[in-house]
Write a protein that holds these residues in place. Structure first.
Motif, PDB file in Angstrom:
ATOM      1  N   GLY A   1       3.902  23.902  68.496  1.00 56.39           N
ATOM      2  CA  GLY A   1       3.605  24.460  69.673  1.00 56.39           C
ATOM      3  C   GLY A   1       2.630  23.341  70.505  1.00 56.39           C
ATOM      4  O   GLY A   1       2.037  22.470  70.049  1.00 56.39           O
ATOM      5  N   LEU A   2       2.066  24.040  71.718  1.00 57.73           N
ATOM      6  CA  LEU A   2       1.153  23.155  72.423  1.00 57.73           C
ATOM      7  C   LEU A   2      -0.264  23.907  72.588  1.00 57.73           C
ATOM      8  O   LEU A   2      -1.118  23.253  73.433  1.00 57.73           O
ATOM      9  N   GLN A   3      -0.329  25.099  72.109  1.00 58.16           N
ATOM     10  CA  GLN A   3      -1.307  25.911  72.554  1.00 58.16           C
ATOM     11  C   GLN A   3      -1.968  26.635  71.317  1.00 58.16           C
ATOM     12  O   GLN A   3      -1.220  27.158  70.681  1.00 58.16           O
ATOM     13  N   GLU A   4      -3.279  26.572  71.222  1.00 58.71           N
ATOM     14  CA  GLU A   4      -3.930  27.145  69.950  1.00 58.71           C
ATOM     15  C   GLU A   4      -3.728  28.615  69.641  1.00 58.71           C
ATOM     16  O   GLU A   4      -3.687  28.832  68.601  1.00 58.71           O
ATOM     17  N   PHE A   5      -3.622  29.294  70.759  1.00 57.78           N
ATOM     18  CA  PHE A   5      -3.406  30.815  70.673  1.00 57.78           C
ATOM     19  C   PHE A   5      -2.117  31.195  69.666  1.00 57.78           C
ATOM     20  O   PHE A   5      -1.931  32.266  69.115  1.00 57.78           O
ATOM     21  N   LEU A   6      -1.157  30.410  69.736  1.00 59.47           N
ATOM     22  CA  LEU A   6      -0.031  30.447  69.047  1.00 59.47           C
ATOM     23  C   LEU A   6      -0.157  30.170  67.524  1.00 59.47           C
ATOM     24  O   LEU A   6       0.697  30.542  66.788  1.00 59.47           O
ATOM     25  N   LEU A   7      -1.195  29.641  67.142  1.00 58.98           N
ATOM     26  CA  LEU A   7      -1.464  29.127  65.783  1.00 58.98           C
ATOM     27  C   LEU A   7      -1.690  30.433  64.703  1.00 58.98           C
ATOM     28  O   LEU A   7      -2.348  31.336  65.084  1.00 58.98           O
ATOM     29  N   GLY A   8      -0.897  30.455  63.876  1.00 62.36           N
ATOM     30  CA  GLY A   8      -0.971  31.787  62.896  1.00 62.36           C
ATOM     31  C   GLY A   8       0.074  32.790  63.236  1.00 62.36           C
ATOM     32  O   GLY A   8       0.323  33.779  62.684  1.00 62.36           O
ATOM     33  N   HIS A   9       0.868  32.633  64.480  1.00 68.40           N
ATOM     34  CA  HIS A   9       2.131  33.479  64.671  1.00 68.40           C
ATOM     35  C   HIS A   9       3.382  32.995  64.173  1.00 68.40           C
ATOM     36  O   HIS A   9       4.445  33.393  64.805  1.00 68.40           O
ATOM     37  N   GLY A  10       3.558  31.712  63.929  1.00 66.06           N
ATOM     38  CA  GLY A  10       4.902  31.122  63.348  1.00 66.06           C
ATOM     39  C   GLY A  10       4.963  29.796  63.696  1.00 66.06           C
ATOM     40  O   GLY A  10       5.694  28.943  63.400  1.00 66.06           O
ATOM     41  N   ILE A  11       4.005  28.825  64.487  1.00 64.57           N
ATOM     42  CA  ILE A  11       4.035  27.448  64.705  1.00 64.57           C
ATOM     43  C   ILE A  11       3.638  26.563  63.410  1.00 64.57           C
ATOM     44  O   ILE A  11       2.839  27.305  62.800  1.00 64.57           O
ATOM     45  N   ALA A  12       4.354  25.663  63.211  1.00 68.81           N
ATOM     46  CA  ALA A  12       4.016  24.924  61.867  1.00 68.81           C
ATOM     47  C   ALA A  12       2.478  23.968  62.381  1.00 68.81           C
ATOM     48  O   ALA A  12       1.700  23.935  61.288  1.00 68.81           O
ATOM     49  N   GLY A  13       2.389  23.847  63.618  1.00 66.78           N
ATOM     50  CA  GLY A  13       1.130  23.192  64.086  1.00 66.78           C
ATOM     51  C   GLY A  13       1.244  22.422  65.253  1.00 66.78           C
ATOM     52  O   GLY A  13       2.398  22.611  66.153  1.00 66.78           O
ATOM     53  N   GLY A  14       0.307  21.483  65.721  1.00 68.30           N
ATOM     54  CA  GLY A  14       0.551  20.488  66.727  1.00 68.30           C
ATOM     55  C   GLY A  14      -0.721  20.077  67.058  1.00 68.30           C
ATOM     56  O   GLY A  14      -1.873  20.604  66.555  1.00 68.30           O
ATOM     57  N   SER A  15      -0.684  19.395  68.300  1.00 66.81           N
ATOM     58  CA  SER A  15      -1.979  18.711  68.905  1.00 66.81           C
ATOM     59  C   SER A  15      -2.081  19.665  69.906  1.00 66.81           C
ATOM     60  O   SER A  15      -1.529  19.811  70.995  1.00 66.81           O
ATOM     61  N   LEU A  16      -2.917  20.954  69.985  1.00 70.31           N
ATOM     62  CA  LEU A  16      -2.991  22.261  70.462  1.00 70.31           C
ATOM     63  C   LEU A  16      -4.200  22.203  71.965  1.00 70.31           C
ATOM     64  O   LEU A  16      -5.144  21.723  71.522  1.00 70.31           O
ATOM     65  N   LEU A  17      -3.610  22.718  72.582  1.00 67.99           N
ATOM     66  CA  LEU A  17      -4.372  22.902  73.871  1.00 67.99           C
ATOM     67  C   LEU A  17      -5.332  24.466  73.410  1.00 67.99           C
ATOM     68  O   LEU A  17      -4.575  25.397  73.489  1.00 67.99           O
ATOM     69  N   SER A  18      -6.686  24.392  73.302  1.00 64.94           N
ATOM     70  CA  SER A  18      -7.328  25.648  73.256  1.00 64.94           C
ATOM     71  C   SER A  18      -7.686  26.238  74.165  1.00 64.94           C
ATOM     72  O   SER A  18      -8.511  25.588  75.244  1.00 64.94           O
ATOM     73  N   GLY A  19      -7.357  27.538  74.286  1.00 66.74           N
ATOM     74  CA  GLY A  19      -7.808  28.362  75.199  1.00 66.74           C
ATOM     75  C   GLY A  19      -9.197  28.362  75.932  1.00 66.74           C
ATOM     76  O   GLY A  19      -9.943  28.303  76.931  1.00 66.74           O
ATOM     77  N   GLN A  20      -9.939  28.736  74.637  1.00 69.99           N
ATOM     78  CA  GLN A  20     -11.726  28.927  74.656  1.00 69.99           C
ATOM     79  C   GLN A  20     -12.058  27.736  75.214  1.00 69.99           C
ATOM     80  O   GLN A  20     -12.890  27.599  76.043  1.00 69.99           O
ATOM     81  N   GLU A  21     -11.748  26.536  74.691  1.00 69.95           N
ATOM     82  CA  GLU A  21     -12.311  25.209  75.160  1.00 69.95           C
ATOM     83  C   GLU A  21     -12.191  25.077  76.570  1.00 69.95           C
ATOM     84  O   GLU A  21     -12.998  24.329  77.069  1.00 69.95           O
ATOM     85  N   HIS A  22     -10.700  25.161  76.674  1.00 71.30           N
ATOM     86  CA  HIS A  22     -10.310  24.833  78.375  1.00 71.30           C
ATOM     87  C   HIS A  22     -11.168  25.826  79.178  1.00 71.30           C
ATOM     88  O   HIS A  22     -11.554  25.314  80.355  1.00 71.30           O
ATOM     89  N   GLY A  23     -11.384  27.087  78.579  1.00 66.26           N
ATOM     90  CA  GLY A  23     -12.133  28.001  79.616  1.00 66.26           C
ATOM     91  C   GLY A  23     -13.558  27.509  79.840  1.00 66.26           C
ATOM     92  O   GLY A  23     -14.438  27.685  80.833  1.00 66.26           O
ATOM     93  N   ARG A  24     -14.163  27.163  78.582  1.00 68.87           N
ATOM     94  CA  ARG A  24     -15.488  26.473  78.749  1.00 68.87           C
ATOM     95  C   ARG A  24     -15.760  25.432  79.599  1.00 68.87           C
ATOM     96  O   ARG A  24     -16.747  25.079  80.497  1.00 68.87           O
ATOM     97  N   ALA A  25     -14.776  24.447  79.588  1.00 67.29           N
ATOM     98  CA  ALA A  25     -14.734  23.373  80.521  1.00 67.29           C
ATOM     99  C   ALA A  25     -14.538  24.069  82.052  1.00 67.29           C
ATOM    100  O   ALA A  25     -15.267  23.645  83.074  1.00 67.29           O
ATOM    101  N   VAL A  26     -13.632  25.099  82.349  1.00 66.31           N
ATOM    102  CA  VAL A  26     -13.637  25.684  83.857  1.00 66.31           C
ATOM    103  C   VAL A  26     -14.989  26.206  84.066  1.00 66.31           C
ATOM    104  O   VAL A  26     -15.586  26.170  85.211  1.00 66.31           O
ATOM    105  N   GLY A  27     -15.582  26.766  83.038  1.00 65.62           N
ATOM    106  CA  GLY A  27     -16.821  27.404  83.205  1.00 65.62           C
ATOM    107  C   GLY A  27     -18.000  26.762  83.661  1.00 65.62           C
ATOM    108  O   GLY A  27     -18.940  26.951  84.395  1.00 65.62           O
ATOM    109  N   ARG A  28     -17.987  25.388  83.187  1.00 66.40           N
ATOM    110  CA  ARG A  28     -19.044  24.394  83.210  1.00 66.40           C
ATOM    111  C   ARG A  28     -19.092  23.982  84.630  1.00 66.40           C
ATOM    112  O   ARG A  28     -20.184  23.799  85.363  1.00 66.40           O
ATOM    113  N   LEU A  29     -17.854  23.743  85.247  1.00 65.36           N
ATOM    114  CA  LEU A  29     -17.642  23.234  86.744  1.00 65.36           C
ATOM    115  C   LEU A  29     -18.019  24.539  87.532  1.00 65.36           C
ATOM    116  O   LEU A  29     -18.723  24.401  88.534  1.00 65.36           O
ATOM    117  N   ALA A  30     -17.556  25.776  87.160  1.00 70.17           N
ATOM    118  CA  ALA A  30     -18.237  26.991  88.000  1.00 70.17           C
ATOM    119  C   ALA A  30     -19.319  26.950  88.102  1.00 70.17           C
ATOM    120  O   ALA A  30     -20.212  27.519  89.156  1.00 70.17           O
TER     121      ALA A  30
END
Length: 1011
Positions: free
Chosen positions: A270-299
């Motif tokens: 997968g490509l997104q962190e929230f899918l981890l633990g639901h069936g993906i073997a792994g990946g270089s994942l986009l973390s929703g929380q980290e992404h939100g923190r980056a958006v929050g810093r700009l806001a």
């Protein structure tokens, strides 16, 4: 002041300093105004998807955390479009109206959006309501962001930069044999954007070369499961977004992924962190929380007054390398290939890995302590060794002093000991069981002590010289004793050892074992002359007698006293050698005798009776063979008589005398045994040129005599070897047939002459071999009897026949009687009667419906024992029939002494009964005698109607033969019974008061049971 007071004072001082520090820290953390600044800036936070969607929840948490920490004066108001589950424009319109109502123009200071749908909605709100308020977006692919925000002012955001390249390379690292990458996404904007990003990587040369790409089409969930289940092992799946299938069915991403990964035969990345633990073997994942923190810093920066132009969009700030341990185990992926990882989920807790440094530290400390303990132990042990060595040295010095003192005492007592030893030697010589002697060779004086007078009956002084002693040695042994002495005196033998006989005073001789040793006056043999010799004489007379007895046992049979096989072989070899040396082939024959019924007697009455019978057999063979013949016992019941010289016909005459000698019964333990012998003759040189050939051929001739009817004499011929081979082959095939249940039982009916009804059947064994074809019972039954196979085979026939008789009664055939033949071997078994009764109990056949047939020859072994067993069977209700009467011994005495119910006339009487008056007279007489004794009469071998009629007139009760029927297999009995009822009406039924040339023999016949 005490030590305890000092300690407590120190503790109170440290506690006071700690409390003072905490107070200062709490004071500094309070804002200058004394309370928190209230929010005065409104921020609309618009989410494309629904609350509970992990990607959306992660972004929302990150945005709220950063706004709360970096812009505490901002009031964040979230709204969820739920576009993934309900992509309905009408819903968007209603939400727009709600927001316009709640937040009119001028009340919103900034807008934050996540993902594509929220960004489009936020742009519309700005254009329609709020004007160019600051807009911060996140979760949008770069290409989509550029398209949507083109020509828009006061907009900044964080692109959703998925690390497709890193995920693909992780999949290749996990499986070096990866050949195919299947791309899975739905038809949403985000899903379709995945293809564009992959194409951009390929165009930039950043996609792994040689890896085949294939996009899986949008399919219903069920068909997509089947497609994933059939993927090859060299493939992997790259998952984008897949919330809605081609039929419009919507599933949460987590549920969709769990459903697909359970069926997939290839790992899903997968490509997104929230899918981890639901069936993906792994990946270089986009973390929703980290992404939100980056958006929050700009806001937060915009809320705090920073201009949009000074805030560039951040890239790749929220990517983590992560894997699912459970999925890696499922697909056999080694997690070491994926290192380093930022996060590893689903891995079972391991104390060693979690607290590795603690374990290593504690282990090191323990090893250090162990080493210290070991060093201390070694040091302590060395010290103890040193102390022990010093102690031993002191004890050794003490012991040496004590030994020196004891030596003085020992040397003082040695003279007394020597004197005492001399007395002991004299005592030993006198008490010894041997004669102790010494010989002064120079003066020729011999001194003997011990049992001289006891053993030889003379005084020792009378044999005090060498000549006197040698005069008492047996003349045959004197030269041997002299030679042994001279060889020892000359030094050729180290010791003098010899056995010889010495004369007693009464003239008898004793065996002595002489031993001795020489003493020289110099350094040894060859350099000085002998001066003294000493030794002993041991009485070995008893051992010699024992050896002579053992030699006798080695050459003679201990039971009969006759020579054994070894002596027989030496005797025959000597005769053949003498014949060859003389050049004249004198007559020489071996008569091989084997008792016909000995095995049955030995098994039935025990080995003690068998041994007594063997001794009587040996005496009778000596008496019957005559004087001057060499007789030997080979073993068991086999004897050999050697006939040398005389006329050519003398061996046969000797064999006939032996047959006559066996005519009288043997009385053993109160029982009269009738024993016959079969004799085989082999002659030198015609039937063999050595002992082994003669013995083997005589044995072969003896077996030919047994096959001819036992109690016979047979001379060897060359073709007999073929008979032996055939007999062994027949026995081997018979054993194999019994193991494979290849024998069958046929049944020949017995019909009453009085009314023509079927009264019984005789069970007859049949055998058809795959190699030999049909084998006559006359061939295989004697072989089975000799080998003992007849015992289990006969019991099987008996049980099979009883089962068939019980079955006939159940099928309405009436109370027919089943006749079964018994062998002499079976009758000789000690448990014969219990085994028969056991079979009757097991099959349920009444005893009065079983008839056992015996022959006259079976009575020859032991008449008394056989009668006892037959009486036991009759007492149980079983009928006994005397079969083949008129052959063999044909003694009328058996009709009175044997406990029989039925007399069966042999076919030899029946063949001419309708043509010859003398045959009719004989049958009529036998029938009359049998009926007078209350016995039924059965005629065997009836083949013609004329025979039936004559036998009926002469009083035969039952008819058996081909005229009625051939022996039938069990399956054809019912058909025969039905056909016989039609045929029976035409049979000549004779009244009891009609006779042929004499009064009817049937007047006194016993009545037959009516079926």
């Amino acid at each position: 002041m005490t030590g305890r007071s000092v300690i407590w004072s120190s503790i109170w001082m440290r506690s006071g300093v700690l409390l003072l520090g905490l107070f200062v820290l709490a004071t500094l953390s309070v804002p200058a105004g004394g309370r928190a600044t209230p929010p005065n800036r409104t921020v609309l936070v618009l989410h494309s998807y629904h609350q509970g969607y992990e990607w959306t929840d992660g972004q929302a948490d990150g945005i709220s955390d950063m706004l709360a920490s970096a812009a505490p004066n901002a009031l964040a108001i979230p709204y969820y479009l739920d576009w993934k589950r309900f992509p309905d424009p009408a819903g968007i319109e209603r939400l727009r109206a709600l927001i316009a109502y709640r937040h009119p123009k001028g009340t919103v200071d900034a807008i934050v959006s996540t993902d594509d749908a929220a960004l489009s909605f936020a742009l519309d709100l700005r254009n329609e309501i709020y004007g160019p308020v600051a807009l911060v977006y996140g979760g949008v692919l770069p290409i989509s962001a550029r398209r949507l925000t083109e020509h828009e002012a006061n907009v900044v955001g964080i692109d959703e930069a998925k690390d497709i390249e890193g995920t693909v390379r992780m999949a290749m690292a996990a499986n070096p044999r990866l050949q195919r990458l299947f791309i899975l996404h739905d038809d949403t904007e985000t899903g379709l954007g995945l293809d564009a990003e992959i194409e951009a990587l390929v165009a930039a040369g950043r996609f792994p070369a040689g890896l085949e790409r294939q996009t899986l089409p949008a399919l219903p969930f069920a068909r997509l499961e089947e497609r994933l289940a059939g993927l090859p092992p060299d493939s992997a799946v790259l998952l984008g977004t897949y919330a809605t299938d081609s039929e419009g069915l919507v599933l949460p991403p987590e549920q969709f992924l769990e459903l697909m990964s359970e069926k997939s035969s290839a790992p899903i990345y997968g490509l997104q962190e929230f899918l981890l633990g639901h069936g993906i073997a792994g990946g270089s994942l986009l973390s929703g929380q980290e992404h939100g923190r980056a958006v929050g810093r700009l806001a937060a920066a915009l809320v705090n007054g920073a201009p949009v132009a000074g805030l560039p969009a951040e890239q790749r700030q929220s990517i983590i390398r992560a894997a699912d341990y459970g999925q890696m185990q499922r697909y056999g992926i080694d997690s070491a290939r994926l290192m380093p990882l930022d996060r590893l989920v689903s891995k079972p807790f391991s104390f060693l890995e979690t607290y590795r440094w603690l374990v290593v530290t504690v282990g090191g400390v323990l090893l250090l302590l162990f080493g210290m303990v070991l060093v201390l132990s070694v040091t302590l042990r060395e010290r103890r060794k040193t102390e022990a060595a010093l102690q031993r040295s002191n004890e050794a010095l003490t012991e040496s002093r004590r030994q020196l003192q004891a030596k003085v005492v020992e040397l003082t007592a040695s003279q007394d000991a020597l004197r005492e030893r001399g007395r002991w030697m004299r005592l030993v010589a006198e008490a010894s069981r041997d004669i102790i002697w010494t010989w002064d060779i120079v003066n020729d004086v011999r001194v003997l002590s011990g049992r001289v007078e006891e053993l030889l009956g003379v005084d020792a002084a009378s044999i005090d010289s060498r000549a006197a002693w040698f005069d008492r040695i047996h003349p045959e042994d004197r030269s041997l004793a002299e030679e042994a002495l001279q060889r020892h005196l000359s030094g050729e033998l180290p010791e003098y050892r010899v056995e010889y006989r010495v004369r007693h005073r009464d003239g008898n001789y004793l065996w002595l074992y002489a031993t001795g040793k020489i003493l020289f006056d110099g350094e040894g043999p060859g350099r000085a002359k002998p001066v003294m010799m000493g030794g002993s004489y041991t009485d070995i007379t008893a051992q010699k007698r024992q050896q002579a007895w053992l030699d006798h046992l080695a050459h003679y049979d201990s039971l009969t006293g006759l020579p054994n096989r070894l002596t027989l072989e030496r005797h025959v070899d000597r005769l053949i050698a003498d014949t060859k040396a003389s050049g004249k082939a004198g007559p020489l024959a071996l008569l091989f005798l084997d008792m016909d019924n000995f095995k049955f007697i030995n098994d039935g009455f025990g080995h003690k009776a068998g041994d007594e019978l063997l001794m009587m057999l040996g005496l009778r063979i000596r008496k019957g063979a005559g004087d001057g013949l060499f007789i030997a016992r080979l073993g068991g019941d086999e004897f050999v008589v050697v006939v040398q010289g005389g006329e050519a016909g003398e061996p046969a005459e000797v064999a006939q005398r032996l047959e006559q000698a066996f005519a009288a019964p043997f009385l053993v333990e109160g029982q009269h045994f009738f024993v016959t012998c079969s004799v085989g003759i082999a002659r030198y040189p015609w039937d063999g040129r050595c002992f082994d050939d003669l013995l083997q051929n005589a044995d072969t001739a003896m077996y030919r005599a047994k096959d001819s009817g036992r109690g016979r004499i047979c001379t060897f011929t060359v073709d007999m070897n073929l008979k032996v081979v055939e007999r062994m082959r027949l026995l081997s095939r018979a054993r194999l047939a019994f193991d494979r249940q290849a024998f069958t039982v046929h049944y020949q009916p017995q019909v009453a002459t009085r009314d023509g009804r079927v009264r019984g059947f005789e069970a007859l064994i049949r055998w058809t071999d795959s190699e030999l074809g049909p084998v006559s019972p006359d061939r295989f039954i004697p072989v089975c009897e000799d080998s003992g196979l007849i015992v289990p085979l006969g019991l099987w026939v008996l049980e099979t026949a009883c089962i068939e008789a019980a079955g006939l009664a159940c099928r309405g055939a009436g109370d027919v009687t089943m006749s079964v033949n018994m062998s002499a071997v079976q009758l000789a078994q000690h448990d014969f009667v219990p085994r028969v009764l056991e079979i009757l109990a097991r099959t349920g056949l009444p005893a009065n419906r079983l008839e056992l047939e015996i022959t006259e020859s079976q009575m020859i072994g032991s008449l008394d024992a056989a009668i006892g067993k037959l009486n036991a069977l009759r007492k149980a209700g079983i009928h006994i029939a005397l079969d083949d009467f008129g052959t063999g011994y044909s003694s009328l005495t058996y009709l009175r002494t044997l406990p029989i119910n039925t007399l069966k006339l042999d076919k030899a009487f029946i063949d001419d009964v309708h043509r010859r008056p003398d045959a009719r007279s004989m049958v009529s007489s036998i029938s009359r005698i049998a009926h007078d004794l209350r016995h039924s009469v059965v005629a065997e071998g009836v083949e013609e109607a004329a025979q039936w009629e004559v036998l009926s007139l002469m009083g035969c009760d039952l008819i058996q033969g081909y005229f009625v029927s051939r022996p039938l297999p069990a399956a054809r009995i019912d058909a025969f019974l039905a056909a016989w009822e039609d045929r029976r009406a035409g049979l000549p039924v004779i009244r009891d008061d009609v006779g042929v040339g004499m009064p009817t023999a049937g007047a006194n016949r016993p009545s037959l049971p009516i079926s």
